[in-house]
Scaffold this active site. Structure first.
Site, PDB file in Angstrom:
ATOM      1  N   HIS A   1       0.850  -1.191   0.000  1.00  0.00           N
ATOM      2  CA  HIS A   1       0.000   0.000   0.000  1.00  0.00           C
ATOM      3  C   HIS A   1       0.884   1.239   0.000  1.00  0.00           C
ATOM      4  CE1 HIS A   1      -3.655  -2.397   1.707  1.00  0.00           C
ATOM      5  NE2 HIS A   1      -3.259  -2.800   0.529  1.00  0.00           N
TER       6      HIS A   1
ATOM      7  N   GLN B   1      -5.305  -6.713  -1.075  1.00  0.00           N
ATOM      8  CA  GLN B   1      -5.589  -7.398  -2.354  1.00  0.00           C
ATOM      9  C   GLN B   1      -6.947  -6.927  -2.898  1.00  0.00           C
ATOM     10  OE1 GLN B   1      -4.442  -9.766   0.359  1.00  0.00           O
ATOM     11  NE2 GLN B   1      -2.466  -8.998  -0.279  1.00  0.00           N
TER      12      GLN B   1
END
Ligand code: IMP
Length: 429
Positions: free
Chosen positions: A44, A228
């Protein structure tokens, strides 16, 4: 934007939707950010003040000093990676160790998980999943199997854990030696290293289920961070080319202990085009010049592994499935700026197999493999839109693109991201 209650952020495709930026933005209006699935397979990215920060395990709310960051029980934690990540970000995320809790129920990743995964992927050859090789699958497999699994809470009982590690290494070494003809691991060396990690992490280990339930009861605003994406969900994704956790919104309940009823708003994140890393069917994949142009303009190389991402047209047929599955309230479109200057622009609105239109997103990977995308052409635009801050300031073709996407998916587009920085964002009512 209006004040939120409890909000969930979920990826709608195969991950890499730039969820990190969105979680960072919305964290400003929440008191708590909790990760509910996956491990350090995730990457991220958060950018502000001219700097870019890459996160794999710590929730993307860490840069807001008022935010408590929770790693939920549905996450698998590599203790070494967690400590490195805390160390890397402590300066920019003040009092991080006091604001971070790790669930005592979260399972842990050990050297045998990573090494067995590497051997297994190599052994599969062409049939491999194309995993991130972070030990994620083997750690979740041990969790489900229970026998050789270790939860974070066991670091609070080092004497017990030392013996358990010795027993597990003995079993895993049988597999290393008899199946793969490899030497295996030294339990003493593994324990010496991991006992030291455990010592450092101990103060952060807590019963986060109880903590979060109390936070809900006190009306503290919680942001749920999915890792995900829905198409990588172990149950609802493109199995077997998926990750080993519940990557759709459905994972938040088991992954945190907070009941789904306590989540007030679910936002699904998609890129303005679609990408995928690793193996598995990808109907809208573009293998020629346009795919390469998207990859270069979008810097589509993995945050975790650096692998080039496969790029293709926006697959609204798959996204509509994901939108229904996640019970979405709104959509966030990221990287819209990347589409500027493409010679053509298309979206996929359906699949055909053998000339017949499919009625639903296929549950069978063999069908998905054969699916041909039904493509609709839209007008491309030339302009660089990365500096635009209002929807009305976008070129007509870009506005039409967004409107067509929300029409086809049937969910309103609430936020548009036009670059990695916090400022490069358009909010819509
Ligand atoms: P694993 O999660 O490492 O077991 O990998 C399984 C599949 O999920 C592979 O295709 C990976 O490339 C993919 N994957 C796992 N995590 C991410 C992610 O954060 N973004 C994109 N793909 C991912």
């Amino acid at each position: 934007m209006k004040k939120h209650g409890n909000t969930l952020i979920v990826g709608l495709t195969w991950g890499d939707e730039a969820k990190g930026k969105i979680v960072d933005l919305l964290a400003a209006e929440h008191d708590v950010v909790v990760r509910y699935n996956g491990g350090n397979n995730a990457g991220h990215t958060v950018a502000f003040g001219g700097e870019t920060y890459k996160l794999h395990l710590v929730p993307s709310g860490l840069f807001h000093e008022h935010v408590m960051c929770i790693i939920g029980g549905g996450v698998v934690v590599d203790p070494k990676v967690l400590l490195e990540e805390i160390g890397r970000h402590e300066k920019v995320a003040p009092r991080l160790r006091e604001r971070l809790l790790v669930s005592s129920r979260a399972h842990t990743i050990w050297p045998w998980h990573k090494q067995l995964e590497a051997l297994s992927e190599k052994h599969q050859g062409k049939g491999k999943i194309g995993t991130t090789l972070r030990g994620i699958g083997p750690a979740y497999a041990d969790k489900a199997n229970r026998v050789d699994a270790i939860r974070m809470g066991e670091f609070l009982r080092p004497e017990h854990l030392k013996k358990k590690v010795e027993r597990i290494v003995e079993t895993k070494n049988q597999i290393f030696q008899k199946v793969f003809g490899e030497a295996g691991l030294q339990a003493g060396a593994v324990w010496a290293e991991y006992a030291a990690y455990g010592e450092q992490i101990r103060p952060m280990i807590a019963d986060t289920t109880e903590w979060l339930l109390r936070a809900c009861e006190k009306g503290r605003r919680i942001l749920f961070e999915g890792a995900q994406g829905t198409l990588l969900d172990i149950d609802h994704g493109t199995y077997p080319y998926v990750t080993s956790s519940s990557a759709s919104a459905a994972g938040a309940w088991p992954g945190t202990g907070v009941p789904a009823r306590a989540i007030h708003e679910i936002l699904g994140v998609v890129k303005a085009y679609t990408t995928r890393v690793g193996e598995g069917p990808f109907p809208t994949e573009l293998e020629g010049a346009v795919g390469n142009q998207i990859r270069e303009q979008g810097h589509e190389y993995g945050t975790t592994t650096g692998r080039p991402r496969r790029c293709g047209w926006l697959d609204t047929f798959a996204i509509r499935y994901a939108a229904r599955l996640n019970s979405l309230d709104g959509i966030v479109i990221t990287l819209l700026d990347v589409l500027g200057g493409l010679p053509e622009l298309k979206i996929c609105t359906g699949y055909e197999v053998g000339g017949k239109a499919l009625e639903a997103f296929p549950d069978d990977p063999a069908v998905l493999e054969q699916a041909k995308p039904v493509l609709e052409s839209l007008e491309p635009w030339e302009e660089d839109i990365s500096g635009v801050r209002r929807f009305r300031g976008l070129p007509r073709a870009a506005r039409a693109y967004v409107r067509r996407v929300e029409d086809v998916i049937g969910v309103p587009v609430r936020i548009i991201s036009l670059g990695p920085d916090r400022e490069q964002t358009i909010y819509r009512r």
